[in-house]
Scaffold this motif. Sequence first.
Motif, short mmCIF file in Angstrom:
data_model
loop_
_atom_site.label_atom_id
_atom_site.label_comp_id
_atom_site.label_asym_id
_atom_site.label_seq_id
_atom_site.Cartn_x
_atom_site.Cartn_y
_atom_site.Cartn_z
N ASN A 32 0.87 -1.18 0.00
CA ASN A 32 0.00 0.00 0.00
C ASN A 32 0.90 1.23 0.00
OD1 ASN A 32 -2.13 1.77 0.11
ND2 ASN A 32 -2.68 1.28 2.25
N PRO A 33 1.47 1.55 -1.14
CA PRO A 33 2.46 2.64 -1.19
C PRO A 33 1.86 3.99 -0.89
CG PRO A 33 1.90 1.90 -3.41
CD PRO A 33 1.25 0.93 -2.47
N GLY A 34 0.54 4.08 -0.91
CA GLY A 34 -0.09 5.37 -0.65
C GLY A 34 -0.25 5.68 0.81
N SER A 35 0.22 4.84 1.75
CA SER A 35 0.11 5.10 3.17
C SER A 35 0.87 6.36 3.53
CB SER A 35 0.67 3.91 3.97
OG SER A 35 -0.10 2.76 3.72
N ARG A 36 0.28 7.13 4.39
CA ARG A 36 0.90 8.40 4.79
C ARG A 36 1.63 8.22 6.11
NH1 ARG A 36 -3.98 12.15 5.35
NH2 ARG A 36 -4.84 10.22 6.20
N TYR A 37 2.62 9.01 6.36
CA TYR A 37 3.35 8.99 7.61
C TYR A 37 3.43 10.40 8.17
CZ TYR A 37 7.29 10.57 4.73
OH TYR A 37 8.09 11.27 3.86
N PHE A 38 3.41 10.48 9.50
CA PHE A 38 3.44 11.78 10.18
C PHE A 38 4.44 11.70 11.33
CE2 PHE A 38 -0.72 11.27 8.28
CZ PHE A 38 -0.94 12.47 7.66
N TYR A 39 4.78 12.88 11.86
CA TYR A 39 5.73 12.97 12.95
C TYR A 39 5.10 13.73 14.11
CZ TYR A 39 9.19 11.69 9.41
OH TYR A 39 9.88 11.05 8.41
N VAL A 40 5.58 13.41 15.31
CA VAL A 40 5.18 14.14 16.51
C VAL A 40 6.34 14.08 17.48
CG1 VAL A 40 4.09 12.08 17.50
CG2 VAL A 40 3.42 14.35 18.33
N GLU A 41 6.57 15.19 18.21
CA GLU A 41 7.70 15.28 19.14
C GLU A 41 7.19 15.26 20.58
OE1 GLU A 41 10.79 17.95 16.43
OE2 GLU A 41 9.63 18.89 18.03
N PHE A 42 7.95 14.56 21.42
CA PHE A 42 7.60 14.43 22.84
C PHE A 42 8.87 14.61 23.67
CE2 PHE A 42 4.38 11.78 20.75
CZ PHE A 42 3.21 12.32 21.29
N ASP A 43 8.70 15.18 24.86
CA ASP A 43 9.80 15.19 25.83
C ASP A 43 9.93 13.84 26.52
OD1 ASP A 43 10.36 17.85 25.29
OD2 ASP A 43 8.94 18.58 26.82
N ASN A 44 8.80 13.15 26.69
CA ASN A 44 8.78 11.84 27.34
C ASN A 44 7.64 11.03 26.72
OD1 ASN A 44 8.62 9.59 29.04
ND2 ASN A 44 9.08 10.79 30.88
N ILE A 45 7.97 9.86 26.18
CA ILE A 45 6.94 9.06 25.50
C ILE A 45 6.25 8.07 26.45
CG2 ILE A 45 8.06 9.28 23.26
CD1 ILE A 45 9.19 6.47 23.63
N SER A 46 6.66 7.99 27.74
CA SER A 46 5.98 7.20 28.78
C SER A 46 5.79 5.73 28.41
CB SER A 46 4.61 7.82 29.09
OG SER A 46 4.74 9.14 29.54
N ARG A 82 7.54 8.57 14.66
CA ARG A 82 6.99 8.51 13.30
C ARG A 82 5.94 7.40 13.27
NH1 ARG A 82 10.17 7.25 7.56
NH2 ARG A 82 8.31 6.66 6.39
N PHE A 83 4.77 7.72 12.70
CA PHE A 83 3.70 6.73 12.59
C PHE A 83 3.05 6.83 11.23
CE2 PHE A 83 1.90 10.57 14.37
CZ PHE A 83 0.70 10.74 13.71
N THR A 84 2.48 5.71 10.80
CA THR A 84 1.83 5.64 9.48
C THR A 84 0.32 5.56 9.66
OG1 THR A 84 2.03 3.23 9.49
CG2 THR A 84 3.80 4.48 8.43
N ILE A 85 -0.39 6.16 8.69
CA ILE A 85 -1.85 6.20 8.68
C ILE A 85 -2.33 5.80 7.30
CG2 ILE A 85 -3.90 7.66 8.92
CD1 ILE A 85 -2.63 7.19 11.53
#
Length: 316
Positions: A32-46, A82-85
């Motif tokens: 599924n090459p059309g999957s999108r990926y996004f980024y998010v920043e955290f100080d602590n990912i718990s 980084r996560f994919t949607i």
Amino acid sequence: MSKELKTGIVSVIIIALFIWGYNFLKGQNIFNPGSRYFYVEFDNISGLNEASIVTINGLKVGKISKITINNSQEKRGQLIVRFTIENKFRFGKNSTAKIYSAGLMGGQNLSIIPDYSGEEAVSGDYLQGKVEKDLLSSLNDKLTPKIAHTMEGVDSLVTGFNQILDMKSRESLNRSILNFEKITLDTKNSLTLLNSVIKNSKENIESSAKNAKKITENFSKISENLANSNLSKTVKKLETTLTNVNVVLTDLKQGKGTLGKLMKDETMYMNLTHASKELEELLREIKLNPKRFVHFSLFGKKTEPYTNNSKGIKTN
């Protein structure tokens, strides 16, 4: 098809499956090459990791594909997730990626809180990051101020209580406590004595229980024997006998039969009385003068006439 060609085809398939599985575990779907990926920043990912899932309104829509450390001078030490949607889920750039607890046993997931205002988010965009406190942390934050306030109240209460109790009251309270301890000790000794008495009487109690059991068994046997002895027929026969006796007594009372006439007929009673009296006189006469009634002689001697001594009369 040659054996070498078959082996080559199988090898290519195995390598392709290996590459697909490796990318799938990283959150990338090569089919599924059309999957999108996004980024998010955290100080602590718990505790968030690359095996965590991504959800929107509780529905799984993707995976965490990679977690790296930001090496830039301004944001050094922060973590970049980084996560994919999948393509069919759309949301705005102002949406928030929130880390939340997956359960009481631990584990963290990433939830997208969509915001549809503004421009639509495209693959490669950075979203705002937020960390939701877990249940224990929330309870701790809520209960800590209340516990502190309660402890202050308890401390004030204890202080006021110490101020109320003067030395005399404390001594009285100490005596009360000592008396309570003495009562407790006496109760314990009484219970020990009671247990000793019960233990010593155990044999007598068991013997009494056995005797009671034997009495019960004997009573049961007697009841069974009475039930098997056909008591109803015996009672019925007894009732018939009593009825016959009552009939006989009634006949006697009414003067029926020989005994009834004897009891009710005065003439017969008088005749029997006279006959009995005459018989008595006859027996006495035979006893006094047997020769008058019986005479026996071997030589033919003439019988002497009877002489009544009372009147001096001779009779032939």
